[in-house]
Structures are given as structure tokens and as C-alpha cells.
Design an enzyme around this catalytic site. Structure first.
Site, PDB file in Angstrom:
ATOM      1  N   LYS A  83       0.729  -1.297   0.028  1.00  0.00           N
ATOM      2  CA  LYS A  83       0.030   0.120  -0.270  1.00  0.00           C
ATOM      3  C   LYS A  83       0.815   1.299  -0.164  1.00  0.00           C
ATOM      4  O   LYS A  83       0.375   2.218  -0.416  1.00  0.00           O
ATOM      5  CB  LYS A  83      -0.957  -0.166   1.320  1.00  0.00           C
ATOM      6  N   ASP A 119     -10.432   1.923   2.387  1.00  0.00           N
ATOM      7  CA  ASP A 119     -10.652   1.215   3.584  1.00  0.00           C
ATOM      8  C   ASP A 119     -11.399   1.738   4.745  1.00  0.00           C
ATOM      9  O   ASP A 119     -12.442   1.084   5.004  1.00  0.00           O
ATOM     10  CB  ASP A 119      -9.167   0.951   4.115  1.00  0.00           C
ATOM     11  N   GLY A 143      -4.243  -0.219  17.996  1.00  0.00           N
ATOM     12  CA  GLY A 143      -3.309  -0.249  16.999  1.00  0.00           C
ATOM     13  C   GLY A 143      -2.982   1.082  16.456  1.00  0.00           C
ATOM     14  O   GLY A 143      -3.819   2.167  16.457  1.00  0.00           O
ATOM     15  N   MET A 244     -10.580  -6.177  12.438  1.00  0.00           N
ATOM     16  CA  MET A 244     -10.454  -5.985  11.096  1.00  0.00           C
ATOM     17  C   MET A 244      -9.983  -7.189  10.105  1.00  0.00           C
ATOM     18  O   MET A 244     -10.021  -7.495   9.120  1.00  0.00           O
ATOM     19  CB  MET A 244      -9.296  -4.919  10.733  1.00  0.00           C
TER      20      MET A 244
HETATM   21  P1  ATR Z   1      -0.500  -2.381   9.380  1.00  0.00           P
HETATM   22  O1  ATR Z   1       0.039  -1.447   8.501  1.00  0.00           O
HETATM   23  O2  ATR Z   1      -0.991  -3.395   8.844  1.00  0.00           O
HETATM   24  O3  ATR Z   1      -1.560  -1.473  10.391  1.00  0.00           O
HETATM   25  P2  ATR Z   1       1.788  -2.277  11.038  1.00  0.00           P
HETATM   26  O4  ATR Z   1       2.233  -0.956  10.453  1.00  0.00           O
HETATM   27  O5  ATR Z   1       2.835  -3.261  11.143  1.00  0.00           O
HETATM   28  O6  ATR Z   1       0.569  -3.020  10.163  1.00  0.00           O
HETATM   29  O7  ATR Z   1       1.153  -1.907  12.231  1.00  0.00           O
HETATM   30  C1  ATR Z   1       0.752  -3.177  13.090  1.00  0.00           C
HETATM   31  C2  ATR Z   1      -0.054  -2.525  14.295  1.00  0.00           C
HETATM   32  O8  ATR Z   1      -0.099  -3.678  15.138  1.00  0.00           O
HETATM   33  C3  ATR Z   1       0.965  -1.789  15.302  1.00  0.00           C
HETATM   34  O9  ATR Z   1       0.233  -0.937  15.719  1.00  0.00           O
HETATM   35  C4  ATR Z   1       1.564  -2.721  16.260  1.00  0.00           C
HETATM   36  O10 ATR Z   1       2.034  -2.136  17.383  1.00  0.00           O
HETATM   37  P3  ATR Z   1       3.414  -1.395  17.568  1.00  0.00           P
HETATM   38  O11 ATR Z   1       3.228   0.004  16.890  1.00  0.00           O
HETATM   39  O12 ATR Z   1       3.698  -1.273  18.918  1.00  0.00           O
HETATM   40  O13 ATR Z   1       4.285  -2.127  16.717  1.00  0.00           O
HETATM   41  C5  ATR Z   1       0.343  -3.448  16.417  1.00  0.00           C
HETATM   42  N1  ATR Z   1       0.754  -4.895  16.920  1.00  0.00           N
HETATM   43  C6  ATR Z   1       1.204  -5.997  16.064  1.00  0.00           C
HETATM   44  N2  ATR Z   1       1.296  -7.098  16.731  1.00  0.00           N
HETATM   45  C7  ATR Z   1       0.985  -6.692  18.176  1.00  0.00           C
HETATM   46  C8  ATR Z   1       0.791  -7.636  19.261  1.00  0.00           C
HETATM   47  N3  ATR Z   1       1.092  -8.798  19.505  1.00  0.00           N
HETATM   48  N4  ATR Z   1       0.165  -6.628  20.508  1.00  0.00           N
HETATM   49  C9  ATR Z   1      -0.250  -5.633  20.467  1.00  0.00           C
HETATM   50  N5  ATR Z   1       0.022  -5.039  19.212  1.00  0.00           N
HETATM   51  C10 ATR Z   1       0.411  -5.507  18.149  1.00  0.00           C
END
Ligand code: ATR
Length: 302
Positions: A83, A119, A143, A244
Site C-alpha cells: 500500500k 478502507d 493499534g 479487521m
Molecule cells: P498495518 O500497516 O497492517 O497496520 P503495522 O504498521 O505493522 O501494520 O502495524 C501493526 C499494528 O499492530 C501496530 O500498531 C503494532 O503495534 P506497534 O506499533 O507497537 O508495533 C500492532 N501490533 C502488532 N502485533 C501486536 C501484538 N502482538 N500486540 C499488540 N499490538 C500489536
């Protein structure tokens, strides 16, 4: 890889004479439901088109997308992990794509590549279709990655009373507050960030919430982003919990169900964002001809 699979993953517009050709690009992409969804929209609205899949190598999105459009491709949906590449590729971005920081829909207009992001609109339409009122509600968004950024603008524009962002890393949540602060104040929404551990404290969160949206990647690995103590704090039987992720009852959804909340996965958001992309490509006058909720019901029973 069989020949048929290979051809399916590398949609070549020159192979479909007389048809307008579209594709979804991602890696991996073989699991995508987008071709089935767009096939049904095309049938419902009598459009002569083909919608296939593209799976560029991780560093080849730009080359693959340019080749697709040069061969006559009319439009593309873009999913993980491309994206941001799609945003960089677009000659022109819609305001909502700029705000989202990512592009999930590309189309060619007057020789230029236009980038949009459907989205957030898809999420909002799915919530409204499920009877969820956004206006005046208290929303918790879990998130602060690309998925959250993509939906924040459309959520704020529907005037919730309050929107709280909770994230593992405080820095990323604070960045979103900075990016969306002026939009939030212009529509009168109280926007703030808390940490995931703050969610265990009813005083810090003034819980419960009307709507809790999981936009973290935690569901993909069968984990919930929140502890059980946080779940007991934020969910009540009047809450609506939306993940989601689609295709399974995630750990987050189960935490909500155990506390009597209503839950939804993100399949409706997928169908609704596809509907928006379809209308961008084929014309808004087809809005009455397609029936996203019927397509969603078909997907649920297939
Ligand atoms: P996307 O673009 O799909 O949103 P991303 O930029 O990698 O993917 O973001 C993923 C989100 O999920 C982030 O907010 C991440 O938290 P961090 O910013 O602290 O990395 C969150 N996330 C991923 N795995 C997680 C977990 N096991 N528990 C809590 N938050 C999680």
C-alpha cells in the site's frame, strides 16, 4: 507452481481482448477474496470486465504495476505489503489517500495513475450497515499502524464523541494524534492516546466503550492485543467489538464475546471497500446496481 496458477497470479491484460481488466496486487495473494467479490459486482451490474491477481516479488511492485497499466490494465486494488509502494507510484492522490498515508485503489485517468484509499469508508459503511451508531459514540481504536491510519479520517468525519487510540508503542500512537489532531478538533472529537496497560484502569480510560476496533496485526498470530484485565474493563454487553481480520473468531473477539459484547470480523469491511473501488472504476451511477450486503452474505455461506 502449475501453469494455471502462474497465469492467475500474473494477470496480463492483453490476454482478455474486449474486456476491461483489473487486478488485486499483494504478496501473498492466492488467498484473496477480491476476485470473487468483483466478479459478483460485475455480474450484478452487467459489466464486461475481468478481475485477476498479481503477485509481484516484494521489491517489484512498481515494475509490475507499470507493466500492468502499460498493457492496458484499467485499475488495481493493492493489499499487504504494497500500500505504501502504491502511494509512491500514484501521480495524483485523493485527499483521503493522503490522510491515510496509503493507497488501496489505483486507476488510470487521462494517462495519469490516480491513488485512492477506500478502507476507511468501507469500515464505516460496514459498521453503519450493522446498525452501529458512530455519531456521539465513544470509540477505542487498538493499534497505530497503517490499518489504523487508514480508518481514522472517515471515523472522525462521522463525529464520534471521543476517539481513544491505544497502542503497544506510545510513539506511534502520538504520531497519529499529531497527524489527526486538527481534523479531530475541527469536527469536535476528543482524540487522545493511551498505552495498552492503561486499558486495565477504568479511571484512565473512563471505560466502557461503545465501539472497540482491533486494527493491530495481533489477530494474525492468534493473539489479542489486550489483556483479560483490559477486556473486563472495556467491554460491556452494550459494546460492539470489531476485528479487521476476517475468517476466524479471533482471541480479541472471544474476549469480547465472553463479556457479552456483540462482535464482528472484518469481512464486511473487505466487501465494502471493494464496492467503493468498483464504483470508482466503473462509475458511481452503478451504486444502485450492486448489492454489497448480498455479496457479503454469499461469502459467509460459501
Ligand atoms: P498495518 O500497516 O497492517 O497496520 P503495522 O504498521 O505493522 O501494520 O502495524 C501493526 C499494528 O499492530 C501496530 O500498531 C503494532 O503495534 P506497534 O506499533 O507497537 O508495533 C500492532 N501490533 C502488532 N502485533 C501486536 C501484538 N502482538 N500486540 C499488540 N499490538 C500489536
Amino acid at each position: 507452481m502449475s501453469q494455471a496458477t502462474s497465469a492467475e497470479l500474473h494477470t496480463d491484460p492483453t490476454q482478455f481482448p474486449g474486456l476491461d481488466v483489473y487486478a488485486v496486487a499483494g504478496n501473498p495473494i492466492s488467498h484473496s477474496k477480491s476476485p470473487a467479490i468483483h466478479k459478483r459486482f460485475a455480474e450484478q451490474s452487467n459489466q464486461k470486465m475481468h478481475y485477476g491477481r498479481l503477485q509481484p516479488a516484494l521489491d517489484q511492485f512498481k515494475t509490475a504495476a507499470q507493466a500492468f497499466f502499460a498493457a492496458g490494465g484499467k485499475g488495481m486494488n493493492v493489499t499487504v505489503p504494497f500500500k505504501l509502494d502504491a502511494q509512491a507510484l500514484a501521480d495524483v492522490l485523493t485527499p483521503r489517500a493522503q490522510l491515510a498515508g496509503a493507497v488501496n485503489t489505483l486507476c488510470i485517468q487521462d494517462g495519469k495513475i490516480f491513488g485512492d484509499n477506500t478502507d476507511g469508508a468501507g469500515l464505516v459503511r460496514d459498521l453503519l450497515a450493522q446498525g452501529i451508531q458512530i455519531k456521539g459514540s465513544r470509540i477505542l481504536l487498538l493499534g497505530a499502524g497503517g490499518a489504523s491510519r487508514g480508518v481514522l479520517g472517515p471515523l472522525l468525519e462521522h463525529s464520534p464523541k471521543e476517539l481513544m487510540i491505544a497502542n503497544r508503542s506510545n510513539v506511534k500512537a502520538d504520531e497519529l494524534i499529531h497527524l489527526f489532531g486538527s481534523l479531530a478538533s475541527s469536527v469536535g472529537v476528543a482524540l487522545q492516546a493511551v498505552s495498552l496497560s492503561d486499558l486495565e484502569d477504568a479511571v484512565k480510560t473512563t471505560s466502557p466503550f461503545d465501539l472497540i476496533i482491533n486494527a493491530t496485526a495481533a489477530g494474525l498470530s492468534d493473539a489479542s492485543p489486550i489483556s483479560d484485565a483490559a477486556a473486563s474493563n472495556i467491554f460491556t454487553p452494550r459494546s460492539f467489538a470489531y476485528d479487521m481480520v476476517y475468517g476466524k473468531a479471533t482471541a480479541f473477539m472471544q474476549q469480547a464475546l465472553h463479556r457479552g459484547a456483540r462482535v464482528s470480523d472484518g469481512l464486511g469491511m473487505l466487501v465494502e471497500q471493494a464496492a467503493d473501488a468498483f464504483l470508482i472504476w466503473r462509475g458511481p451511477e452503478l451504486a444502485d446496481a450492486i448489492d454489497p450486503r448480498a455479496v457479503l452474505a454469499e461469502l459467509r455461506t460459501s
